[in-house]
Structure formats: C-alpha cells, structure tokens
Scaffold this active site. Structure first.
Site, mmCIF file in Angstrom:
data_model
loop_
_atom_site.group_PDB
_atom_site.id
_atom_site.type_symbol
_atom_site.label_atom_id
_atom_site.label_comp_id
_atom_site.label_asym_id
_atom_site.label_seq_id
_atom_site.Cartn_x
_atom_site.Cartn_y
_atom_site.Cartn_z
ATOM 1 N N GLY A 35 0.927 11.936 -3.197
ATOM 2 C CA GLY A 35 -0.017 11.679 -4.244
ATOM 3 C C GLY A 35 -1.244 10.871 -3.936
ATOM 4 O O GLY A 35 -1.710 10.685 -2.726
ATOM 5 N N ALA A 36 -2.267 10.844 -4.865
ATOM 6 C CA ALA A 36 -3.651 10.130 -4.781
ATOM 7 C C ALA A 36 -3.855 9.372 -6.066
ATOM 8 O O ALA A 36 -3.482 9.625 -7.209
ATOM 9 C CB ALA A 36 -4.716 11.254 -4.486
ATOM 10 N N GLY A 37 -4.682 8.266 -5.728
ATOM 11 C CA GLY A 37 -5.019 7.355 -6.952
ATOM 12 C C GLY A 37 -6.353 6.851 -6.752
ATOM 13 O O GLY A 37 -7.261 7.182 -5.894
ATOM 14 N N GLY A 38 -6.632 5.691 -7.521
ATOM 15 C CA GLY A 38 -7.940 4.883 -7.464
ATOM 16 C C GLY A 38 -8.105 4.387 -6.030
ATOM 17 O O GLY A 38 -9.245 4.250 -5.793
ATOM 18 N N MET A 39 -7.150 4.048 -5.343
ATOM 19 C CA MET A 39 -7.419 3.529 -3.905
ATOM 20 C C MET A 39 -7.219 4.325 -2.873
ATOM 21 O O MET A 39 -7.885 3.923 -1.753
ATOM 22 C CB MET A 39 -6.449 2.243 -3.929
ATOM 23 C CG MET A 39 -7.226 0.781 -4.782
ATOM 24 S SD MET A 39 -6.007 -0.735 -4.455
ATOM 25 C CE MET A 39 -6.281 -0.720 -2.856
ATOM 26 N N LYS A 56 -0.113 4.903 3.169
ATOM 27 C CA LYS A 56 -1.321 4.939 2.161
ATOM 28 C C LYS A 56 -2.523 4.636 2.890
ATOM 29 O O LYS A 56 -2.660 3.721 3.553
ATOM 30 C CB LYS A 56 -0.682 3.901 1.063
ATOM 31 C CG LYS A 56 0.604 4.146 0.426
ATOM 32 C CD LYS A 56 0.889 3.071 -0.465
ATOM 33 C CE LYS A 56 2.379 3.241 -0.798
ATOM 34 N NZ LYS A 56 2.798 2.173 -1.982
ATOM 35 N N ASP A 150 0.189 -5.509 -11.223
ATOM 36 C CA ASP A 150 0.025 -4.046 -12.066
ATOM 37 C C ASP A 150 1.317 -3.526 -11.884
ATOM 38 O O ASP A 150 1.474 -2.114 -11.528
ATOM 39 C CB ASP A 150 -0.740 -3.280 -10.937
ATOM 40 C CG ASP A 150 -1.401 -2.050 -11.699
ATOM 41 O OD1 ASP A 150 -1.299 -2.107 -12.944
ATOM 42 O OD2 ASP A 150 -1.700 -1.149 -10.764
#
Length: 536
Positions: A35-39, A56, A150
């Site tokens: 996956g991929a996200g904001g960080m 990560k 979070d």
C-alpha cells in the site's frame, strides 16, 4: 495534521513491484507492494532467512526535512520498546538511511477499514473481541510511554488469531508546520478526540476516544460524527453527541463512555477489557477461537496468507563481487553501514550534540576568563579511573587495558578474556563507555553503553540480559541473551552491585557490566567492565 501515515493495503492484497520500486532496502528483499499513503509506501519484504516483514519507506520529500527525520527516529525508538500480543512489533529500522525506513512483523490479514468496506458492519460479539484485543494493545503502547494518536480502522489489521494495532505513534513524526504544504494531517477526522482537534497534548485517553469511534464505525458501518467535510466532523466531535442510530444497542454505553468530551471521564483500557468480558454477547469469556469472525472475513484473511512467490534477489545480492553491468536497473537502497551507530542510538547521539557543544563552549569560556580555576574543574576526581589515569573527559583518550589482562586463556565456548573488572567513570550523560576499547568516550565508538531518561542504552542491534540477582557468568549471558533478552536497562533495576551483559552488534563478543554507583543522567556513573572476545 496528516493523512493516513503509510496507508492501508490496496484492495488487492499484494501488488507487483513496478520498475520504480527498489529490489532491496536495508538488506531486506522486496517482494510486493502492500500500500501507499501520506508518509510513504509499504512493501512485503523478506529477511535473509526468509521471514516476511512489512517494510515502510517514507516519502523522499519528508526524508529531506531534518526535523521530520529527528522526530521519526524518536518515534521509532519509542515504538521498539513496545511488546504486545496485539501489536505489530517493530523489528528493524533505518532512521539514518538516505530514505528512512521501518520494518515490522508482517500481519497476514486485511485492515478493519477494508473488512467493513467490503463486508459491512461486524457482529456484536466480534466487535467486543476486537475491543478487548485493541485495548490490550493500547495498554502495552501506553505502558511504553507512547500515545498512538491515529487509531482508526485503517491502522488495525485483522488476523486469524486476533487484531494487530500498527503505526503506533509514528504519525507524530510529521507533526510540523514546514510539512503542511504536502497535504499531510496528524490524526484522522472522525476519530480525533476534542483535545487533539484543538491542538492540545494527546494522552492515553485520546486513544480511548479513538477506540470509541472505531467501535461505532465497525459496529454500524458509519463513523459516529459523520463522514462529511473534515471541519464539520471535527466540529461535531468537539461540540455534539455521536450518532449511534445504526449501532447495536448493546454497544451504546461502551461507545458513549469512550467518546466523553472530557478526557478524565473516559474509561481505562483495563476497564474496557473487563467490560467486554462481562458483556452478555461474550458470555463472560474472551477467547479468539474458530468462529469468532464472520465466514466471509475468515475467507478474506486466507487470501492474505497466500503470499506471492518471492522474486529472485538482484544479482548484487546473490554475488556482491559481480560487476555493475549485471546489477538490476531498479535502485537498491543501502543498509546502514555496519560501523555507524544504529537507528535509535544515532538519535540519542544527535540529541546530545548541542549539549556537548554548549558544555565545551562553557569550559572554553571559563578557561579564557578564569584560567587556572578551570584546571580544577577538569581534574576533579570524577574524571579519573581506579588506576589514577585521567578519563577521556580530561585528556581525550583512555589508556588501553593493561597488557596483563589481555589476552587471557580461552574460556568456555571459544571465548577469551580481553580485559576483566576494568573500572571506568563516565562524568555525565554526554559520555559513553566504549565496551570494545575499555574507555570512556564521546560519540566515537561502535559498541557502547550510554545513559538517558533513567536508563542505560546500547546500540539497537545489540542484545542485553539482566539476571534475577547475584553474580553473572559468561555462560549465564550466552543463555540469557538468547532466551530472556532485556528490552530496557533501567537504573531502578540496575542499582549498585547489579550486573548485566551486552552482546556485540551482529557478533558474538560479550561484555559484562557491574554497576558501582547508582545510575544518573547528570552526575558521574562508575561501572566495572569485563569483555569476552569470541575466537570467530
């Protein structure tokens, strides 16, 4: 505020690597994109021995910000202290790499966000079992002095043997004004406690609020404060009561208590576990067993356990001696150099640099202003070892161990004595014990014992052992380090007379340390060192 730290896995459990993805990072072979996200991006990777991990990698623009790197290293160091059955354990990190990365145990299962999105709200008993597991995870996180900040369905993975909380505390690394232009948020609207939304300090009660919102979401399929524009969700979390219309009535009171506006009115994680145990839907027993999940969710988990075939490692990994012509086109990020300080230790050292410079400047100024008075400071008895030799604090080096103590006849298991019962004094927390050289130094050694925040610390890839009491032998150390490794070395445990041992990073050498004065962050600390060198 930032978006999801590293993103939830994509709808497809495993996505093939693209030409832009590296083949290896920090010595781990990458297999697929999770996956991929904001960080950053999350990869399925393998250790040299074939164990899967979730690796990560932070975004390049974040890696260029010194403030982010410092906070990221701090959060990783804190996360490595967390050991809970319902957390994804941090196993390795490269906080000082060109592109920082973090490796955790791989959890074969989807996130709660995916589960609810694909299969709808979960049954009441399943929700309660998840609550108990997540509360136990939060208890372990809070016991290590960390606040998640979070917690949300996307940061809880569901495995066959229960939930796993991920990304605990890591989101705080992006909490800085220079990064607001990247579109990052700390926390997630709909799960943020009022105090968090108002910019007040986060506490364990902040995570309990998020857990209440999570319960409402997975039990009803809808967040308790709506899913509209972010400002509206935050406003409702601060000023309005949650909407629990679609949540099973048996979960209402539990959720309302967690979502109390005042942090002091929220229950503890221990209370939540007992509430789940005593709920009629669980029958007074909390047990993760067959049938605890709906059948369609169990089938989804099976899809995540079927790991993709591992691609062959790049030529550079198989044969480091080959020419660059046979190296893969995709980049390979380097592992931290073996002689450099490891992640958390590098952070500790960076954090003390300013103090050291200030101290040196102060001494220099004193020498200029009062001349001979400074000589008295530098020759204070705290700066001498038991032989009468001046420590590194006074003259920049320490004489090597006496030739009479090195080498010694071979001991058990192929070890020989490098030096024994060498007494050294570290003037303050700016100085470390160089375990290999047998001296006191400032930030110059690869195998060291330092102190900070009420505890000793060693390089991250060292292993340590604290025996129950009494004398400590080499045989005790070899067995204890492998069977009962110590995660922390607190002063409260290692009082005068207590011994502990440390294994060299990535090697077999052993140092046995005995405390001669009670630990202190500010004043002198004296220890006795014995170093066993392995013949290999």
């Amino acid at each position: 505020m930032t978006a999801e730290p590293f993103g939830a896995p994509s709808p497809s459990a495993f996505e093939a690597l693209s030409s832009d993805d590296p083949h290896a990072i920090g010595g781990y072979r990458l297999c697929a994109l999770l996956g991929a996200g904001g960080m950053g991006r999350v990869y399925l990777a393998y250790t040299a021995g074939g164990r899967p991990v979730a690796l990560k990698v932070v975004r390049p623009e974040l890696a260029e910000d010194p403030g982010f790197r410092h906070r990221f290293a701090q959060e990783v160091a804190s996360a490595r202290r967390i050991h809970g059955f319902y957390t994804a354990q941090v196993v390795d990190a490269g906080t000082d790499a060109t592109t920082p990365w973090l490796a955790t145990t791989f959890v074969p299962g989807p996130s709660l966000q995916q589960v609810v999105h694909q299969h709808g709200p979960l049954p009441e008993r399943t929700v309660l079992l998840l609550v108990a597991g997540i509360a136990e995870a939060l208890h372990a996180i809070h016991a290590a002095g960390v606040v998640h900040r979070d917690l949300k369905p996307g940061n809880v993975l569901v495995a066959a043997d229960g939930p796993r909380v991920i990304d605990f505390g890591i989101a705080r690394a992006a909490d800085a004004n220079p990064l607001t232009g990247t579109g990052l948020r700390i926390g997630s609207p709909g799960f943020m406690a009022p105090e968090q939304a108002l910019g007040l300090p986060a506490t364990p009660a902040t995570d309990v609020f998020a857990l209440g919102a999570l319960i409402a979401c997975i039990g009803s399929g809808m967040p308790p404060f709506g899913d509209g524009p972010e400002p509206a969700s935050l406003y409702r979390a601060i000023h309005e009561e949650p909407d629990l219309t679609h949540l099973p009535h048996g979960l209402h009171e539990l959720v309302r208590l967690c979502l109390a506006k005042n942090p002091e009115d929220r229950p503890s994680t221990a209370w939540l576990i007992e509430a789940a145990r005593n709920h009629p839907a669980t029958g007074g027993e909390l047990r993760i067993s067959d049938g605890w999940l709906p059948e369609q969710v169990s089938s989804e988990i099976q899809r995540h356990t079927a790991l993709p075939t591992t691609p062959p490692p790049p030529a550079t990994l198989l044969d480091p001696g080959r020419s660059a012509a046979v190296a893969p086109a995709a980049p390979v990020l380097p592992a931290p150099a073996p002689d450099r300080p490891q992640p958390a230790a590098a952070t500790r050292r960076a954090a003390t640099t300013a103090r050291r410079r200030a101290r040196i400047a102060l001494l220099t100024t004193a020498a200029f202003l009062v001349g001979g008075a400074t000589i008295f400071v530098l020759l204070n008895s705290a700066y001498f070892d038991h032989h009468g030799n001046k420590d590194v604090a006074a003259r920049g080096s320490h004489p090597p161990p006496s030739p009479s103590t090195s080498p010694q006849p071979t001991t058990a298991s192929g070890y020989s004595v490098a030096y024994t019962n060498l007494e050294l004094t570290s003037p303050d927390s700016d100085y470390e014990f160089d375990l290999k050289a047998g001296k006191v130094t400032q930030n110059n050694s690869t195998w060291y014992l330092g102190r900070e925040n009420g505890a000793y610390y060693v390089p991250d890839d060292s292993a340590a052992y604290i025996p129950p009491a009494g004398p400590l032998t080499l045989t005790d150390c070899l067995k204890g380090i492998d069977t009962q490794p110590a995660s922390t070395l607190p002063f409260t445990t290692l009082r005068v007379g207590r011994s502990f041992c440390v294994r060299y990073p990535g090697g077999q050498d052993i140092a046995i340390i005995r405390t001669l004065t009670d630990g202190s962050n500010d004043g002198p600390v004296k220890v006795s060192l014995t170093y066993y060198r392995h013949s290999a």
